[in-house]
Design a protein around this motif. Sequence first.
Motif, PDB file in Angstrom:
ATOM      1  N   ASP A 262      28.472   1.438 -69.415  1.00 50.06           N
ATOM      2  CA  ASP A 262      27.513   2.525 -69.263  1.00 50.06           C
ATOM      3  C   ASP A 262      26.339   2.017 -68.442  1.00 50.06           C
ATOM      4  O   ASP A 262      25.247   1.788 -68.970  1.00 50.06           O
ATOM      5  N   ASP A 263      26.601   1.798 -67.166  1.00 48.68           N
ATOM      6  CA  ASP A 263      25.593   1.227 -66.286  1.00 48.68           C
ATOM      7  C   ASP A 263      25.884   1.683 -64.863  1.00 48.68           C
ATOM      8  O   ASP A 263      26.996   2.149 -64.573  1.00 48.68           O
ATOM      9  N   THR A 264      24.897   1.562 -64.002  1.00 51.92           N
ATOM     10  CA  THR A 264      25.103   1.904 -62.597  1.00 51.92           C
ATOM     11  C   THR A 264      24.672   0.727 -61.736  1.00 51.92           C
ATOM     12  O   THR A 264      23.699   0.035 -62.065  1.00 51.92           O
ATOM     13  N   PRO A 265      25.375   0.504 -60.642  1.00 56.19           N
ATOM     14  CA  PRO A 265      24.986  -0.610 -59.769  1.00 56.19           C
ATOM     15  C   PRO A 265      23.684  -0.303 -59.047  1.00 56.19           C
ATOM     16  O   PRO A 265      23.427   0.842 -58.684  1.00 56.19           O
ATOM     17  N   GLU A 266      22.867  -1.327 -58.855  1.00 58.50           N
ATOM     18  CA  GLU A 266      21.667  -1.175 -58.042  1.00 58.50           C
ATOM     19  C   GLU A 266      22.049  -1.245 -56.575  1.00 58.50           C
ATOM     20  O   GLU A 266      21.623  -0.430 -55.775  1.00 58.50           O
ATOM     21  N   ASP A 267      22.842  -2.264 -56.251  1.00 57.47           N
ATOM     22  CA  ASP A 267      23.275  -2.385 -54.874  1.00 57.47           C
ATOM     23  C   ASP A 267      24.606  -3.128 -54.807  1.00 57.47           C
ATOM     24  O   ASP A 267      25.038  -3.748 -55.772  1.00 57.47           O
ATOM     25  N   VAL A 268      25.235  -3.009 -53.649  1.00 52.76           N
ATOM     26  CA  VAL A 268      26.496  -3.683 -53.365  1.00 52.76           C
ATOM     27  C   VAL A 268      26.254  -4.480 -52.090  1.00 52.76           C
ATOM     28  O   VAL A 268      25.683  -3.961 -51.131  1.00 52.76           O
ATOM     29  N   LEU A 269      26.690  -5.729 -52.087  1.00 57.01           N
ATOM     30  CA  LEU A 269      26.488  -6.595 -50.938  1.00 57.01           C
ATOM     31  C   LEU A 269      27.832  -6.972 -50.336  1.00 57.01           C
ATOM     32  O   LEU A 269      28.736  -7.408 -51.049  1.00 57.01           O
ATOM     33  N   ILE A 270      27.936  -6.824 -49.020  1.00 56.28           N
ATOM     34  CA  ILE A 270      29.108  -7.248 -48.280  1.00 56.28           C
ATOM     35  C   ILE A 270      28.633  -8.305 -47.299  1.00 56.28           C
ATOM     36  O   ILE A 270      27.754  -8.046 -46.471  1.00 56.28           O
ATOM     37  N   THR A 271      29.180  -9.506 -47.432  1.00 53.19           N
ATOM     38  CA  THR A 271      28.764 -10.593 -46.550  1.00 53.19           C
ATOM     39  C   THR A 271      29.836 -10.832 -45.501  1.00 53.19           C
ATOM     40  O   THR A 271      31.013 -10.955 -45.813  1.00 53.19           O
ATOM     41  N   LEU A 272      29.408 -10.870 -44.269  1.00 51.33           N
ATOM     42  CA  LEU A 272      30.271 -11.186 -43.138  1.00 51.33           C
ATOM     43  C   LEU A 272      29.776 -12.495 -42.530  1.00 51.33           C
ATOM     44  O   LEU A 272      28.722 -13.004 -42.915  1.00 51.33           O
TER      45      LEU A 272
ATOM     46  N   GLY B 178      33.231   4.352 -44.350  1.00 57.09           N
ATOM     47  CA  GLY B 178      33.971   3.256 -44.975  1.00 57.09           C
ATOM     48  C   GLY B 178      33.273   2.690 -46.184  1.00 57.09           C
ATOM     49  O   GLY B 178      33.906   2.397 -47.206  1.00 57.09           O
ATOM     50  N   ASN B 179      31.970   2.546 -46.107  1.00 54.42           N
ATOM     51  CA  ASN B 179      31.226   1.999 -47.233  1.00 54.42           C
ATOM     52  C   ASN B 179      31.100   2.989 -48.380  1.00 54.42           C
ATOM     53  O   ASN B 179      30.853   2.590 -49.524  1.00 54.42           O
ATOM     54  N   THR B 180      31.290   4.255 -48.099  1.00 46.70           N
ATOM     55  CA  THR B 180      31.371   5.252 -49.156  1.00 46.70           C
ATOM     56  C   THR B 180      32.543   4.925 -50.083  1.00 46.70           C
ATOM     57  O   THR B 180      32.430   5.015 -51.302  1.00 46.70           O
ATOM     58  N   ASP B 181      33.664   4.506 -49.488  1.00 47.89           N
ATOM     59  CA  ASP B 181      34.828   4.112 -50.295  1.00 47.89           C
ATOM     60  C   ASP B 181      34.500   2.911 -51.182  1.00 47.89           C
ATOM     61  O   ASP B 181      34.959   2.828 -52.325  1.00 47.89           O
ATOM     62  N   VAL B 182      33.706   1.983 -50.666  1.00 49.59           N
ATOM     63  CA  VAL B 182      33.298   0.813 -51.445  1.00 49.59           C
ATOM     64  C   VAL B 182      32.466   1.247 -52.648  1.00 49.59           C
ATOM     65  O   VAL B 182      32.704   0.800 -53.783  1.00 49.59           O
ATOM     66  N   VAL B 183      31.496   2.122 -52.420  1.00 47.77           N
ATOM     67  CA  VAL B 183      30.638   2.601 -53.512  1.00 47.77           C
ATOM     68  C   VAL B 183      31.467   3.349 -54.549  1.00 47.77           C
ATOM     69  O   VAL B 183      31.337   3.117 -55.753  1.00 47.77           O
ATOM     70  N   ARG B 184      32.333   4.225 -54.096  1.00 45.55           N
ATOM     71  CA  ARG B 184      33.178   4.978 -55.029  1.00 45.55           C
ATOM     72  C   ARG B 184      34.052   4.046 -55.866  1.00 45.55           C
ATOM     73  O   ARG B 184      34.225   4.249 -57.070  1.00 45.55           O
ATOM     74  N   ALA B 185      34.628   3.028 -55.206  1.00 45.69           N
ATOM     75  CA  ALA B 185      35.482   2.075 -55.927  1.00 45.69           C
ATOM     76  C   ALA B 185      34.687   1.325 -56.992  1.00 45.69           C
ATOM     77  O   ALA B 185      35.174   1.113 -58.114  1.00 45.69           O
ATOM     78  N   GLU B 186      33.469   0.927 -56.665  1.00 50.04           N
ATOM     79  CA  GLU B 186      32.628   0.229 -57.634  1.00 50.04           C
ATOM     80  C   GLU B 186      32.301   1.125 -58.821  1.00 50.04           C
ATOM     81  O   GLU B 186      32.379   0.702 -59.979  1.00 50.04           O
ATOM     82  N   LEU B 187      31.934   2.364 -58.551  1.00 50.43           N
ATOM     83  CA  LEU B 187      31.612   3.299 -59.631  1.00 50.43           C
ATOM     84  C   LEU B 187      32.829   3.569 -60.508  1.00 50.43           C
ATOM     85  O   LEU B 187      32.727   3.627 -61.742  1.00 50.43           O
ATOM     86  N   LYS B 188      33.992   3.711 -59.901  1.00 52.22           N
ATOM     87  CA  LYS B 188      35.226   3.947 -60.650  1.00 52.22           C
ATOM     88  C   LYS B 188      35.577   2.732 -61.505  1.00 52.22           C
ATOM     89  O   LYS B 188      35.995   2.872 -62.655  1.00 52.22           O
ATOM     90  N   THR B 189      35.387   1.541 -60.972  1.00 47.59           N
ATOM     91  CA  THR B 189      35.671   0.316 -61.716  1.00 47.59           C
ATOM     92  C   THR B 189      34.769   0.200 -62.939  1.00 47.59           C
ATOM     93  O   THR B 189      35.237  -0.122 -64.036  1.00 47.59           O
ATOM     94  N   LEU B 190      33.483   0.482 -62.756  1.00 42.46           N
ATOM     95  CA  LEU B 190      32.551   0.432 -63.893  1.00 42.46           C
ATOM     96  C   LEU B 190      32.962   1.434 -64.969  1.00 42.46           C
ATOM     97  O   LEU B 190      32.898   1.137 -66.166  1.00 42.46           O
ATOM     98  N   GLN B 191      33.402   2.606 -64.533  1.00 44.94           N
ATOM     99  CA  GLN B 191      33.835   3.637 -65.479  1.00 44.94           C
ATOM    100  C   GLN B 191      35.082   3.169 -66.243  1.00 44.94           C
ATOM    101  O   GLN B 191      35.153   3.305 -67.460  1.00 44.94           O
ATOM    102  N   ARG B 192      36.045   2.603 -65.526  1.00 42.22           N
ATOM    103  CA  ARG B 192      37.271   2.116 -66.168  1.00 42.22           C
ATOM    104  C   ARG B 192      36.991   0.980 -67.147  1.00 42.22           C
ATOM    105  O   ARG B 192      37.709   0.819 -68.135  1.00 42.22           O
ATOM    106  N   LEU B 193      35.982   0.183 -66.850  1.00 41.15           N
ATOM    107  CA  LEU B 193      35.598  -0.904 -67.744  1.00 41.15           C
ATOM    108  C   LEU B 193      34.811  -0.412 -68.955  1.00 41.15           C
ATOM    109  O   LEU B 193      34.536  -1.172 -69.875  1.00 41.15           O
ATOM    110  N   GLY B 194      34.429   0.862 -68.924  1.00 41.86           N
ATOM    111  CA  GLY B 194      33.660   1.426 -70.019  1.00 41.86           C
ATOM    112  C   GLY B 194      32.219   0.968 -70.042  1.00 41.86           C
ATOM    113  O   GLY B 194      31.560   1.028 -71.074  1.00 41.86           O
TER     114      GLY B 194
END
Length: 122
Positions: A65-75, A47-63
């Motif tokens: 040229d950077d990569t996320p260090e980390d993604v945080l999900i707070t529950l 499931g979190n693979t989908d989160v990472v992929r979505a973040e990478l795709k969003t950064l690409q669509r925004l143009g």
Amino acid sequence: MTTVNDTLKSALDIDGAIAAALVDYETGMSLGSVGGGTLDLDVAAAGNTDVVRAELKTLQRLGLDDTPEDVLITLGTQLHLLRLLQSQNGQGLFLYLVLDRSRANLAMARRQLTVLERNVEI
């Protein structure tokens, strides 16, 4: 350099750690995991693979040229930290750390994951 298993065991030493896994976000498969209790780490990793992929795709669509260090999900009771590996050998992988929110220090956990990332041998 440390092995994947040693790295994951060290991740469990982080204050508040419940579980840790090394995940391939190309396939969604866990390459190793520790801890978890009632948490199904295979389901969480996929499931979190989908989160990472979505973040990478969003950064690409925004143009950006950077990569996320980390993604945080707070529950309500947990923090899920996804640390993308930046090393050459770590391409397409992330360290997944689940923390008990009441016992964790997020800043320290991020710092410790960065150290683990630098030393893991894949």
